[in-house]
Design a protein around this motif. Structure first.
Motif, PDB file in Angstrom:
ATOM      1  N   ILE A 194       0.861  -1.182   0.000  1.00  0.00           N
ATOM      2  CA  ILE A 194       0.000   0.000   0.000  1.00  0.00           C
ATOM      3  C   ILE A 194       0.897   1.230   0.000  1.00  0.00           C
ATOM      4  N   ARG A 195       0.628   2.136  -0.932  1.00  0.00           N
ATOM      5  CA  ARG A 195       1.465   3.338  -1.071  1.00  0.00           C
ATOM      6  C   ARG A 195       0.578   4.583  -1.038  1.00  0.00           C
ATOM      7  N   LEU A 196       0.982   5.568  -0.262  1.00  0.00           N
ATOM      8  CA  LEU A 196       0.212   6.822  -0.206  1.00  0.00           C
ATOM      9  C   LEU A 196       0.347   7.580  -1.521  1.00  0.00           C
ATOM     10  N   SER A 197      -0.738   8.191  -1.961  1.00  0.00           N
ATOM     11  CA  SER A 197      -0.643   9.108  -3.098  1.00  0.00           C
ATOM     12  C   SER A 197      -0.168  10.459  -2.536  1.00  0.00           C
ATOM     13  N   ALA A 198       0.109  11.395  -3.431  1.00  0.00           N
ATOM     14  CA  ALA A 198       0.548  12.719  -2.970  1.00  0.00           C
ATOM     15  C   ALA A 198      -0.524  13.340  -2.071  1.00  0.00           C
ATOM     16  N   LEU A 199      -1.793  13.199  -2.498  1.00  0.00           N
ATOM     17  CA  LEU A 199      -2.908  13.719  -1.695  1.00  0.00           C
ATOM     18  C   LEU A 199      -2.977  12.989  -0.354  1.00  0.00           C
ATOM     19  N   GLY A 200      -2.783  11.672  -0.425  1.00  0.00           N
ATOM     20  CA  GLY A 200      -2.811  10.855   0.797  1.00  0.00           C
ATOM     21  C   GLY A 200      -1.748  11.309   1.778  1.00  0.00           C
ATOM     22  N   ALA A 201      -0.578  11.645   1.248  1.00  0.00           N
ATOM     23  CA  ALA A 201       0.507  12.085   2.136  1.00  0.00           C
ATOM     24  C   ALA A 201       0.140  13.393   2.827  1.00  0.00           C
ATOM     25  N   GLN A 202      -0.564  14.275   2.073  1.00  0.00           N
ATOM     26  CA  GLN A 202      -1.008  15.549   2.697  1.00  0.00           C
ATOM     27  C   GLN A 202      -2.003  15.292   3.820  1.00  0.00           C
ATOM     28  N   VAL A 203      -2.946  14.385   3.551  1.00  0.00           N
ATOM     29  CA  VAL A 203      -3.958  14.090   4.579  1.00  0.00           C
ATOM     30  C   VAL A 203      -3.290  13.434   5.787  1.00  0.00           C
ATOM     31  N   ALA A 204      -2.344  12.525   5.500  1.00  0.00           N
ATOM     32  CA  ALA A 204      -1.696  11.809   6.594  1.00  0.00           C
ATOM     33  C   ALA A 204      -0.876  12.747   7.477  1.00  0.00           C
ATOM     34  N   ALA A 205      -0.455  13.875   6.903  1.00  0.00           N
ATOM     35  CA  ALA A 205       0.345  14.815   7.685  1.00  0.00           C
ATOM     36  C   ALA A 205      -0.506  15.625   8.659  1.00  0.00           C
ATOM     37  N   LEU A 206      -1.837  15.615   8.468  1.00  0.00           N
ATOM     38  CA  LEU A 206      -2.726  16.360   9.373  1.00  0.00           C
ATOM     39  C   LEU A 206      -2.882  15.602  10.688  1.00  0.00           C
ATOM     40  N   PRO A 207      -3.272  16.308  11.730  1.00  0.00           N
ATOM     41  CA  PRO A 207      -3.523  15.557  12.980  1.00  0.00           C
ATOM     42  C   PRO A 207      -4.790  14.703  12.822  1.00  0.00           C
ATOM     43  N   LEU A 208      -4.641  13.404  13.035  1.00  0.00           N
ATOM     44  CA  LEU A 208      -5.785  12.502  12.863  1.00  0.00           C
ATOM     45  C   LEU A 208      -6.037  11.810  14.185  1.00  0.00           C
ATOM     46  N   SER A 209      -7.252  11.861  14.658  1.00  0.00           N
ATOM     47  CA  SER A 209      -7.516  11.156  15.917  1.00  0.00           C
ATOM     48  C   SER A 209      -8.414   9.946  15.653  1.00  0.00           C
ATOM     49  N   VAL A 210      -7.996   8.842  16.196  1.00  0.00           N
ATOM     50  CA  VAL A 210      -8.742   7.604  16.001  1.00  0.00           C
ATOM     51  C   VAL A 210      -9.738   7.427  17.135  1.00  0.00           C
ATOM     52  N   GLU A 211     -11.049   7.522  16.800  1.00  0.00           N
ATOM     53  CA  GLU A 211     -12.021   7.294  17.879  1.00  0.00           C
ATOM     54  C   GLU A 211     -12.682   5.943  17.672  1.00  0.00           C
ATOM     55  N   GLU A 212     -13.157   5.450  18.748  1.00  0.00           N
ATOM     56  CA  GLU A 212     -13.875   4.186  18.815  1.00  0.00           C
ATOM     57  C   GLU A 212     -15.084   4.243  17.869  1.00  0.00           C
ATOM     58  N   ALA A 213     -15.127   3.379  16.852  1.00  0.00           N
ATOM     59  CA  ALA A 213     -16.294   3.323  15.965  1.00  0.00           C
ATOM     60  C   ALA A 213     -16.980   1.977  16.131  1.00  0.00           C
ATOM     61  N   VAL A 214     -18.270   1.968  15.908  1.00  0.00           N
ATOM     62  CA  VAL A 214     -19.023   0.737  16.090  1.00  0.00           C
ATOM     63  C   VAL A 214     -18.995  -0.072  14.796  1.00  0.00           C
ATOM     64  N   SER A 215     -18.463  -1.291  14.876  1.00  0.00           N
ATOM     65  CA  SER A 215     -18.430  -2.118  13.663  1.00  0.00           C
ATOM     66  C   SER A 215     -19.503  -3.190  13.746  1.00  0.00           C
ATOM     67  N   GLN A 216     -20.013  -3.415  14.951  1.00  0.00           N
ATOM     68  CA  GLN A 216     -21.041  -4.444  15.096  1.00  0.00           C
ATOM     69  C   GLN A 216     -22.157  -3.883  15.980  1.00  0.00           C
ATOM     70  N   LEU A 217     -23.343  -3.795  15.426  1.00  0.00           N
ATOM     71  CA  LEU A 217     -24.468  -3.300  16.220  1.00  0.00           C
ATOM     72  C   LEU A 217     -24.944  -4.387  17.164  1.00  0.00           C
ATOM     73  N   THR A 218     -25.047  -4.064  18.448  1.00  0.00           N
ATOM     74  CA  THR A 218     -25.534  -5.052  19.416  1.00  0.00           C
ATOM     75  C   THR A 218     -26.970  -4.700  19.767  1.00  0.00           C
ATOM     76  N   PRO A 219     -27.724  -5.659  20.303  1.00  0.00           N
ATOM     77  CA  PRO A 219     -29.093  -5.352  20.751  1.00  0.00           C
ATOM     78  C   PRO A 219     -29.110  -4.179  21.730  1.00  0.00           C
ATOM     79  N   ASP A 220     -28.103  -4.112  22.601  1.00  0.00           N
ATOM     80  CA  ASP A 220     -28.034  -3.017  23.574  1.00  0.00           C
ATOM     81  C   ASP A 220     -27.955  -1.659  22.903  1.00  0.00           C
ATOM     82  N   LEU A 221     -27.039  -1.571  21.905  1.00  0.00           N
ATOM     83  CA  LEU A 221     -26.876  -0.297  21.197  1.00  0.00           C
ATOM     84  C   LEU A 221     -28.192   0.136  20.566  1.00  0.00           C
TER      85      LEU A 221
END
Ligand code: PHE
Length: 507
Positions: A194-221
């Protein structure tokens, strides 16, 4: 149209996408395996899913590199397990006092005859020992135990799977193995990066925060409504993913099951009969004349053991009369003398109609609707359209007033349920039916003959006390299967092409 700014793109990123960008921030490109580790993905599938989303947004490229590999062929795998023939020869001699006569080697269970030849050639070339003449015999004598030779080392290296020929395998060993037939085979591996494109490199240089995302909906949710405030991970159905290697019935078995279901739904009951039967049931009882060409050795596989099978004398006598002069069935018979010894000969059934007539003889009172799907045997040379062993789809329906239109209707319905709309009928000849027809289906490009059918003659039904008309058919299974699976060669059904089997649908 203005394209979105790096900052706008960054806001739309999912967590897995951000993890890919963060992992590539410094190096700009990584082999897939390293990306999985660097971004702590569960596996390549998850990493590829994220990467293909990024690619769709123009932020990265997925590079595919085909790496040629060298692996072991069939012979090579055997050698890897048991040793090269010359090495086995050495071990054999060690266990037999260090020497043996050439003529004895062929008898040793350790080698096939071909292998003795191969072993000797390499024995001489590698100097594993002496060959000397003793009287009329040639004697092979082992020297001191030779160290592993380069080809043996290469074999060892390749034992656990294919490798890159230039860098991973002893070159001298590879050269030696290449000179033996069937030991090596070429293979390939797809390496992804996997190789970053020029645009990808610009985006990757920004501060990116990884937040908890829901990948599986539970009955509770769902019940608590919390799903409304949580980021949900989107799916990409086009993500390349490994095909699960699950066990499943062979396609032919699935087709047989489908055919069973169709006949059961049409009110038929399945019967099963033996492969080994007497000539009486396979032919005589079906009014096939005793001098019929199909009885000759080139078509029918007669058995040596048992050579004969017992057949009830009274029944044979009755059928003998039918053959000789009609035996009161209204027919004139075939004439000539009927030979009861011929009737007793044991054979491998040449058609499933033998099962039908035996069942009918035991259950002469209609109405009856039975079918069978079974193996039959003929002395055929194997080619793209013939096998010495194949299957027939056989059946009869008998009831008062059963007639030809009903027969055609049943078969029409059968093929319709299998997805064949257009049928046509051609006059044919079988000694046991009148009228007789061949069924052909339209394949979309041409007509294909799939089987025979007709109404049993009185010579067949009356001797067993069957009073109602018997509609009968015997259809080919394999041809149907070839049409269904788009195969050009009937052998492909039986000689497993694992790639093809894996690609077949589960249901
Ligand atoms: N037994 C025939 C064959 O082997 C097929 C057939 C069965 C024809 C029943 C008519 C009636 O080809």
């Amino acid at each position: 149209m203005t394209s979105p700014s790096p900052a706008a793109l960054a806001r739309e990123l999912s967590n897995p996408e951000k993890r890919v960008l963060l992992a590539l921030r410094r190096t700009k490109a990584l082999p897939l395996g390293q990306l999985v580790a660097a971004a702590s993905f569960s596996g390549e599938t998850e990493a590829m899913s994220a990467a293909s989303w990024l690619r769709a947004k123009g932020l990265c490229e997925i590079e595919e590199n085909v790496v040629p590999l060298i692996g072991l062929g069939e012979e090579g795998r055997r050698y890897a397990a048991t040793g090269l023939p010359e090495r086995r020869l050495f071990r054999f001699l060690e266990q037999h006092g260090g020497r043996a006569e050439l003529s004895r080697l062929g008898e040793a269970k350790d080698f096939t005859n071909d292998e003795v030849q191969i072993a000797l050639t390499w024995w001489k070339r590698k100097g594993f020992g002496e060959l000397s003449r003793v009287g009329k015999e040639i004697q092979v004598q082992a020297g001191t135990e030779p160290a592993p030779t380069p080809d043996e080392r290469a074999l060892e290296q390749l034992r656990d799977g294919a490798l890159r020929p230039e860098s991973d395998v002893t070159p001298e060993g590879l050269r030696l193995l290449k000179s033996r037939r069937g030991v090596l085979r070429t293979a390939q591996r797809k390496d992804r990066a996997i190789r970053l494109s020029a645009l990808g490199a610009q985006v990757a240089a920004l501060p990116l925060s990884v937040e908890e995302a829901v990948s599986q909906l539970t009955p509770d949710l769902i019940k608590s409504g919390a799903w409304r405030d949580r980021p949900l991970r989107p799916y990409d159905l086009a993500t390349p993913a490994p095909r699960p290697g699950v066990a499943k019935p062979h396609p032919l078995v699935q087709l047989i099951e489908e055919i069973r279901d169709i006949f059961r739904e049409l009110g038929f009951e399945e019967i099963e009969e033996e492969f080994v039967v007497s000539t009486f049931w396979n032919m005589d009882a079906l009014f096939i004349p005793q001098d019929h060409p199909a009885r000759e050795m080139q078509d029918t596989l007669y058995l040596e053991r048992p050579k004969t099978l017992p057949v009830e004398k009274a029944i044979v006598a009755k059928i003998a009369k039918v053959h000789e002069d009609g035996g009161g069935t209204g027919s004139r018979g075939w004439g000539g003398r009927f030979d009861p010894d011929e009737s007793a000969r044991a054979l491998l059934r040449t058609h499933t109609t033998v099962g039908t007539i035996r069942h009918l003889a035991r259950h002469p009172e209609g109405p009856l609707r039975i079918f069978s799907i079974g193996r039959v045997f003929r002395k055929e040379t194997m080619d793209a359209t013939h096998l010495p062993e194949f299957h027939q789809i056989e059946g009869i329906a008998t009831e008062k007033g059963a007639d030809f239109p009903l027969l055609l209707g049943i078969l029409q319905e059968f093929y319709r349920r299998l997805g064949f709309q257009r049928l046509r009928w051609r006059p044919a000849y079988f000694p046991y039916t009148e009228p007789s027809m061949e069924v052909e289906v339209w394949t979309g490009t041409r007509w294909m003959e799939l089987g025979g059918c007709g109404i049993f003659r009185p010579e067949v039904t009356l001797p067993f006390g069957v009073k109602t008309p018997v509609l009968a058919w015997g259809l080919g299974l394999e041809r149907l299967a070839m049409l269904r699976f788009g195969l050009k060669d009937i052998r492909d059904l039986y000689f497993p092409d694992l790639e093809w089997l894996r690609s077949q649908p589960l249901l």
